[in-house]
Design an enzyme around this catalytic site. Structure first.
Site, PDB file in Angstrom:
ATOM      1  N   ASP A   1      -1.018  -3.196   1.876  1.00  0.00           N
ATOM      2  CA  ASP A   1       0.291  -3.801   2.188  1.00  0.00           C
ATOM      3  C   ASP A   1       1.260  -3.779   1.026  1.00  0.00           C
ATOM      4  O   ASP A   1       2.469  -3.626   1.213  1.00  0.00           O
ATOM      5  CB  ASP A   1       0.111  -5.245   2.682  1.00  0.00           C
ATOM      6  CG  ASP A   1      -0.364  -6.171   1.565  1.00  0.00           C
ATOM      7  OD1 ASP A   1      -1.469  -5.936   1.023  1.00  0.00           O
ATOM      8  OD2 ASP A   1       0.359  -7.126   1.228  1.00  0.00           O
TER       9      ASP A   1
ATOM     10  N   ASP B   1      -1.895  -4.820  -3.813  1.00  0.00           N
ATOM     11  CA  ASP B   1      -3.323  -5.107  -3.796  1.00  0.00           C
ATOM     12  C   ASP B   1      -4.059  -4.049  -2.975  1.00  0.00           C
ATOM     13  O   ASP B   1      -3.489  -3.029  -2.610  1.00  0.00           O
ATOM     14  CB  ASP B   1      -3.576  -6.521  -3.253  1.00  0.00           C
ATOM     15  CG  ASP B   1      -2.920  -6.732  -1.880  1.00  0.00           C
ATOM     16  OD1 ASP B   1      -2.640  -5.720  -1.199  1.00  0.00           O
ATOM     17  OD2 ASP B   1      -2.687  -7.888  -1.495  1.00  0.00           O
TER      18      ASP B   1
ATOM     19  N   TYR C   1      -0.441 -13.933   4.707  1.00  0.00           N
ATOM     20  CA  TYR C   1       0.412 -13.527   5.834  1.00  0.00           C
ATOM     21  C   TYR C   1       0.194 -14.458   7.016  1.00  0.00           C
ATOM     22  O   TYR C   1      -0.155 -14.022   8.116  1.00  0.00           O
ATOM     23  CB  TYR C   1       0.153 -12.067   6.205  1.00  0.00           C
ATOM     24  CG  TYR C   1       0.645 -11.102   5.150  1.00  0.00           C
ATOM     25  CD1 TYR C   1       2.011 -10.837   5.003  1.00  0.00           C
ATOM     26  CD2 TYR C   1      -0.239 -10.480   4.278  1.00  0.00           C
ATOM     27  CE1 TYR C   1       2.468  -9.973   4.017  1.00  0.00           C
ATOM     28  CE2 TYR C   1       0.213  -9.612   3.290  1.00  0.00           C
ATOM     29  CZ  TYR C   1       1.569  -9.363   3.170  1.00  0.00           C
ATOM     30  OH  TYR C   1       2.023  -8.518   2.192  1.00  0.00           O
TER      31      TYR C   1
ATOM     32  N   GLU D   1       6.705  -6.913  -7.219  1.00  0.00           N
ATOM     33  CA  GLU D   1       5.731  -6.267  -6.332  1.00  0.00           C
ATOM     34  C   GLU D   1       6.437  -5.525  -5.199  1.00  0.00           C
ATOM     35  O   GLU D   1       7.291  -6.079  -4.520  1.00  0.00           O
ATOM     36  CB  GLU D   1       4.776  -7.312  -5.742  1.00  0.00           C
ATOM     37  CG  GLU D   1       3.629  -6.685  -4.952  1.00  0.00           C
ATOM     38  CD  GLU D   1       2.545  -7.689  -4.588  1.00  0.00           C
ATOM     39  OE1 GLU D   1       1.430  -7.250  -4.238  1.00  0.00           O
ATOM     40  OE2 GLU D   1       2.792  -8.906  -4.662  1.00  0.00           O
TER      41      GLU D   1
END
Length: 492
Positions: free
Chosen positions: A81, A84, A233, A470
């Protein structure tokens, strides 16, 4: 050909509705076509599974080849995603829906990048099909224990954390993740309808089954899966928006009145000023409003009104605006990964502008007349800001322009590749030499759009500051459409 211009920066004073427009010296028109190509190339850097010979981001190699083995199924493929090494299907499916919508609306403006867009979509849908079809009565919704993964700083190729498999079922429902998965498969079925009819039919059949599961077994996947998906999430907005979104896409793909009747029965009428992987209300309303504007179908008039209510909450000069802007003119919604909201909302503004222009439609936010150019101008301002027309003169897309983030919060980008360092660094071995260093990342994740600057237009370019540094698939996916739109308008 680049055209000179002066960018308009909207400055926010002490009150939300007190605005002035000030000219700030700008450069030349951004190269939207270059940015579009790079925004799609980024997805190659997020791939999980066995990589094809056409792989261009060559510091990545095969990873996650045993994914699914805990459940004795094949769940290889798909995307990580963000920075990571976890596969979260909820944001991955939203990413797929947005890539598909971008391709449906703007494919004719993509030129040679249309093939790249289809490839990016198919990499996701091949995986989502596995998740939906591997085990009857189950929808797999993720691979990788996020809590153990986040304790490590290692390349995806070296993963030694547990690759747990997560699923929803009638007894552990997940209407939100199922509704989004159905939306993704249905939207993608339209992308492949003429170029690969058999694949398109498979996508649509599967979308219908997954949507029926979402409707029949109501419940949030956050409740069913707990710490496997929260706080990463969580479905904070509940699942009604995904039921609306999934049904809207299935109606678009099938024209079956069953889905329209279901949409009307939901009564999902709450106002909103956001659009994201979690909250789909605004996107569903813009999608449904297409029938009102382009087909003159009065049954869809309520969705047009709701879409315009959303726009009135976004426009800076609207008396109903609830959206803040930075001094440099960037929409600012939330401090964590703000650009995800900027790109998603910008996609809706661009797309609604397109529908308005096609029908010469205008509307009012109080005493403010809104035209297609109103939305197009604000969309362009947001895209241009991301590409470097901002107070720091920094591009927030890695590899675009001369000044861009060099220390992004991304494991694969920050660690030497297998070609340079064949030995594994281990779970924690990458922290001290590569995570905490001020050195630039050794691998360029071309096209990655990071979380972006803070509310004062400041960006620290600090790898440990994941809220700003990120990248994520859903930030990029929503930007593809606006980039294609402006590439077709300015970079002919």
């Amino acid at each position: 050909m680049a055209l000179p211009f002066l960018c308009l920066v909207i400055l926010l004073s002490s009150t939300l509705n007190s605005w002035q427009v000030v000219k700030v010296a700008g450069g030349s028109t951004p190269n939207y076509r270059d940015a579009l190509a790079k925004s799609l190339l980024f997805f190659q850097g997020q791939r999980s599974g066995r990589l094809p010979r056409t792989q261009q981001i060559d510091w990545r190699s095969a990873s996650g080849l045993s994914d699914g083995s805990f459940a004795r199924v094949d769940l290889t493929g798909g995307y990580y995603d963000a920075g990571d090494n976890v596969k979260f299907n909820f944001p991955m499916a939203f990413t797929t829906t947005m890539l598909s919508w971008s391709t449906l609306e703007y494919g004719k403006k993509m030129g040679p990048e249309l093939q790249s867009a289809r490839a990016a979509i198919r990499w996701a849908t091949d995986y989502l099909l596995k998740c939906a079809l591997a085990t009857p009565g189950k929808l797999y919704v993720g691979v990788g224990d996020p809590n153990s993964d986040h304790r490590c700083w290692e390349r995806p190729e070296d993963m030694d954390t547990v690759r747990s498999v997560y699923s929803v079922s009638p007894s552990n429902p997940g209407s939100d993740v199922a509704g989004e998965t159905a939306a993704a498969l249905a939207a993608a079925s339209l992308v492949f309808r003429t170029v690969d009819p058999a694949y398109s039919r498979l996508l649509l059949r599967t979308a219908q089954k997954v949507m029926q599961f979402a409707i029949q077994y109501r419940g949030s996947y956050s409740d069913s899966l707990g710490s496997a998906v929260c706080p990463f999430y969580c479905s904070y907005s509940g699942y009604k928006d995904e039921l609306l979104w999934g049904a809207a896409w299935l109606f678009r793909a099938t024209n079956n009145v069953y889905y329209f009747n279901f949409i009307r029965s939901l009564g999902a009428n709450d106002g909103t000023d956001i659009f994201s992987w979690d909250n789909k209300y605004a996107g569903a309303r813009v999608l449904l409003s297409r029938r009102s504007l382009l087909n003159r179908d009065m049954a869809f008039e309520p969705y047009r009104q709701q879409a315009e209510d959303f726009v009135c909450r976004i426009l800076p000069n609207s008396p109903y605006s609830s959206t803040q802007y930075t001094p440099g003119g960037l929409m600012f919604k939330l401090s964590q990964s703000n650009l995800q909201y900027v790109t998603s909302i910008t996609f809706l503004l661009t797309t609604y502008s397109k529908y308005m222009a096609a029908t010469k439609h205008t509307f009012n936010c109080g005493n403010l007349l809104v035209t297609s150019n109103t939305l197009r101008s604000l969309s362009k301002r947001q895209v241009d800001y991301i590409l470097g027309e901002n107070p720091l003169k920094m591009s927030y897309m890695v590899g675009y322009g001369s000044d861009y983030p060099r220390r992004i919060h991304h494991r694969g980008s920050s660690l030497p590749s297998e070609a340079i360092h064949p030995q594994s660094f281990g779970c924690e071995g990458g922290f001290q030499p590569f995570y905490y260093t001020a050195n630039p990342n050794p691998n360029i994740l071309t096209g990655a759009v990071v979380g972006g600057p803070n509310q004062n237009d400041f960006f620290p370019d600090d790898r440990t500051d994941y809220s700003h540094s990120e990248p994520a698939t859903y930030i990029n996916a929503a930007l593809v459409g606006p980039l294609a739109f402006f590439a077709g308008s300015f970079n002919m």
